[in-house]
Design an enzyme around this catalytic site. Structure first.
Site, PDB file in Angstrom:
ATOM      1  N   ARG A  66      -3.506  -9.392   2.140  1.00  0.00           N
ATOM      2  CA  ARG A  66      -2.489  -9.102   0.913  1.00  0.00           C
ATOM      3  C   ARG A  66      -3.000  -9.927  -0.276  1.00  0.00           C
ATOM      4  O   ARG A  66      -2.861 -11.166  -0.152  1.00  0.00           O
ATOM      5  CB  ARG A  66      -1.076  -9.274   1.210  1.00  0.00           C
TER       6      ARG A  66
ATOM      7  N   HIS B  60      -0.830   0.078  -2.314  1.00  0.00           N
ATOM      8  CA  HIS B  60      -0.016  -0.519  -1.173  1.00  0.00           C
ATOM      9  C   HIS B  60      -0.005   0.773   0.006  1.00  0.00           C
ATOM     10  O   HIS B  60       0.958   1.417   0.072  1.00  0.00           O
ATOM     11  CB  HIS B  60       1.454  -0.820  -1.425  1.00  0.00           C
TER      12      HIS B  60
ATOM     13  N   ARG C 148       7.248   0.689   9.371  1.00  0.00           N
ATOM     14  CA  ARG C 148       6.044  -0.036   9.138  1.00  0.00           C
ATOM     15  C   ARG C 148       5.312  -0.197  10.268  1.00  0.00           C
ATOM     16  O   ARG C 148       4.163  -0.258  10.571  1.00  0.00           O
ATOM     17  CB  ARG C 148       6.301  -1.074   8.287  1.00  0.00           C
TER      18      ARG C 148
HETATM   19  N1  NVA Z   1       5.577  -3.386  -6.263  1.00  0.00           N
HETATM   20  C1  NVA Z   1       5.966  -4.431  -5.383  1.00  0.00           C
HETATM   21  C2  NVA Z   1       5.775  -4.013  -3.857  1.00  0.00           C
HETATM   22  C3  NVA Z   1       6.571  -5.027  -2.937  1.00  0.00           C
HETATM   23  C4  NVA Z   1       6.345  -4.362  -1.482  1.00  0.00           C
HETATM   24  C5  NVA Z   1       5.161  -5.761  -5.712  1.00  0.00           C
HETATM   25  O1  NVA Z   1       3.782  -5.414  -5.630  1.00  0.00           O
HETATM   26  O2  NVA Z   1       5.470  -6.920  -5.473  1.00  0.00           O
HETATM   27  N1   CP Z   2       7.535  -3.396   1.479  1.00  0.00           N
HETATM   28  C1   CP Z   2       6.850  -4.739   1.870  1.00  0.00           C
HETATM   29  O1   CP Z   2       5.495  -4.592   1.841  1.00  0.00           O
HETATM   30  O2   CP Z   2       7.539  -5.645   2.160  1.00  0.00           O
HETATM   31  P1   CP Z   2       7.017  -6.984   2.183  1.00  0.00           P
HETATM   32  O3   CP Z   2       6.576  -7.698   0.716  1.00  0.00           O
HETATM   33  O4   CP Z   2       8.208  -7.670   2.662  1.00  0.00           O
HETATM   34  O5   CP Z   2       5.974  -7.108   3.053  1.00  0.00           O
END
Ligand code: NVA
Ligand code: CP
Length: 310
Positions: free
Chosen positions: A108, A135, A298
């Site tokens: 990430r 994502h 998930r």
């Molecule tokens: N758009 C959000 C998604 C979090 C799962 C972010 O990138 O912070």
């Molecule tokens: N939805 C999602 O990716 O959640 P986190 O940011 O908690 O991993």
């Protein structure tokens, strides 16, 4: 017939074939059932997954770590600052080194190109656990959740209200790949990127589905089977949060907006939700909301992804 996905990376949904997407869903359902009945499913016995995070996470971190453990493997968590990555060592060297120790990497980070490079220079599967652009694990999970609830995907309409961000991009790819209509409403200046919309339009044309981009939430939500939203300021955009609140005024998913969707619509959100901002408590906690099913799934979907790629 099963498609061999072993050794592949998952960087974005648009790289997946339709058969591969359904293969992930089939295995997700089977693994979910096995977990429920306590049947062992340790298909990754002894495999090592490195998990690199340059942004915070609750769901992604915990579900990948629990997932690899339940498959018989071992997960190693690294904060980006724990590694030499990008500070004093290039992505390409890091990728080559990690490939000598690990069987897969979940990452990430901010810049999508870093994930592309990690996959390019390494020799093990790389799984995108969120970048500024995409994502994919979240949206594969969301589509699996819709399939569980509605028993079909093709022909349904998903309305996404909010920022044209990583979630909007992966939803565009995901919905168009499986033949779902997707309508997006974002304020001007916050629309999804043109190249992602165009890639998705090509998918939609092939599948006979529709993509519409609107300025007003009410136009997008008409007759929707699913209403989806996400935070207005993503990770890394915290400084813009106040300005964005002004720009996104009128884009909250609330009782007034959902009236225009089908009565049995599903409310979805990748979470974390900023309750009272992009969505009200009332909608988050309504019987139409499946936000915690998404979160649970998930685990099952990412186990399937790891089992197929690693
Ligand atoms: N758009 C959000 C998604 C979090 C799962 C972010 O990138 O912070
Ligand atoms: N939805 C999602 O990716 O959640 P986190 O940011 O908690 O991993």
């Amino acid at each position: 017939m099963a498609v061999n996905m072993k050794g592949k990376s998952l960087l974005e949904i648009n790289h997946l074939k339709l058969e591969e997407i359904y293969q992930i869903f089939d295995l997700s359902a089977a693994l979910k059932q096995k977990r429920l009945t306590g049947e062992p499913h340790r298909s990754l016995e002894g495999k090592k997954l490195g998990m690199i995070f340059s942004k915070p996470s609750t769901r992604t971190r915990v579900s990948f770590e629990v997932g690899i453990y339940e498959l018989g493997g071992y997960g190693m968590f690294f904060n980006q600052n724990d590694l030499q990555l990008k500070k004093s060592e290039s992505i390409s060297d890091t990728a080559k080194v990690l490939s000598r120790y690990l069987d897969g990497i979940m990452i990430r980070t901010f810049d999508h190109q870093d994930v592309v490079d990690l996959a390019k220079y390494g020799s093990i599967p790389v799984i995108n656990g969120l970048t500024d652009l995409h994502h994919p694990c979240q949206v594969l999970t969301d589509l699996f959740t819709v399939l569980e609830k509605k028993r079909t995907l093709r022909g349904l309409k998903l309305a996404y209200i909010g920022d044209g961000n990583n979630m909007a991009h992966s939803l565009l790819h995901g919905c168009s790949k499986v033949g779902m209509d997707i309508s997006i409403a974002s304020p001007s200046g916050y629309k999804p990127l043109d190249f992602v919309v165009n890639e998705s339009k090509a998918n939609a044309k092939y599948m006979g589905s529709k993509i519409e981009i609107f300025n007003k939430p009410i136009d997008a939500v008409k007759n929707a089977d699913i209403i989806y939203t996400d935070v207005w300021a993503s990770m890394g955009q915290e400084k813009e949060a106040e300005e964005r609140k002004k720009k996104f005024s009128g884009f909250q998913v609330n009782a007034e907006i959902v009236k225009h969707a089908k009565e049995d619509y599903l409310f979805m959100h990748c979470l974390p939700a900023h309750r009272g901002v992009e969505v009200t408590d009332e909608i988050c906690d309504s019987p139409n909301s499946v936000i915690f099913d998404e979160a649970e799934n998930r685990l099952h979907v990412q186990k399937a992804i790891m089992a197929l790629l690693m």
